[in-house]
Write a protein that holds these residues in place. Structure first.
Motif, short mmCIF file in Angstrom:
data_model
loop_
_atom_site.label_atom_id
_atom_site.label_comp_id
_atom_site.label_asym_id
_atom_site.label_seq_id
_atom_site.Cartn_x
_atom_site.Cartn_y
_atom_site.Cartn_z
N TRP A 1 0.82 -1.21 0.00
CA TRP A 1 0.00 0.00 0.00
C TRP A 1 0.86 1.26 0.00
N LYS B 1 3.86 1.42 -1.46
CA LYS B 1 4.34 1.49 -2.83
C LYS B 1 3.26 2.04 -3.76
N ALA B 2 2.02 1.61 -3.55
CA ALA B 2 0.92 2.09 -4.37
C ALA B 2 0.70 3.59 -4.16
#
Length: 99
Positions: free
Chosen positions: A44, A46-47
């Protein structure tokens, strides 16, 4: 008859500069994407970073387009004003009798 000092400078760039700009953008975007992918963090996070990079990238393109459009519109207005002035000066006869 136009004076070269009153003409708008041409905004042409070389092919090498164009290629350099494209390559620079591609390398920098790839570096950030690779950095985010190999970041030791939860998916999450990284997103979130990926969405942030996407947002910054699209905002930069939008800003560049707005700046370019504003500059183009000012150039057109300047050329129209210069054409009007050239026409007035060409039609002006200082020796014409004023009745």
């Amino acid at each position: 008859m136009t004076n070269s000092s009153t003409q708008a400078p041409s905004a042409s760039t070389t092919a090498a500069f164009h290629i350099q700009a494209i390559l620079s953008f591609g390398v920098s975007l790839a570096a950030v994407v690779i950095g985010v992918l190999y970041l030791p963090a939860d998916p999450w996070i990284k997103a979130f970073l990926a969405v942030g990079v996407l947002y910054v990238t699209t905002s930069a393109f939008t800003l560049a387009k707005i700046v370019r459009d504003r500059q183009d519109s000012q150039t057109v207005v300047s050329r129209v004003d210069q054409a009007r002035m050239d026409k007035l000066l060409a039609e002006h006869d200082p020796f014409k009798n004023v009745a």
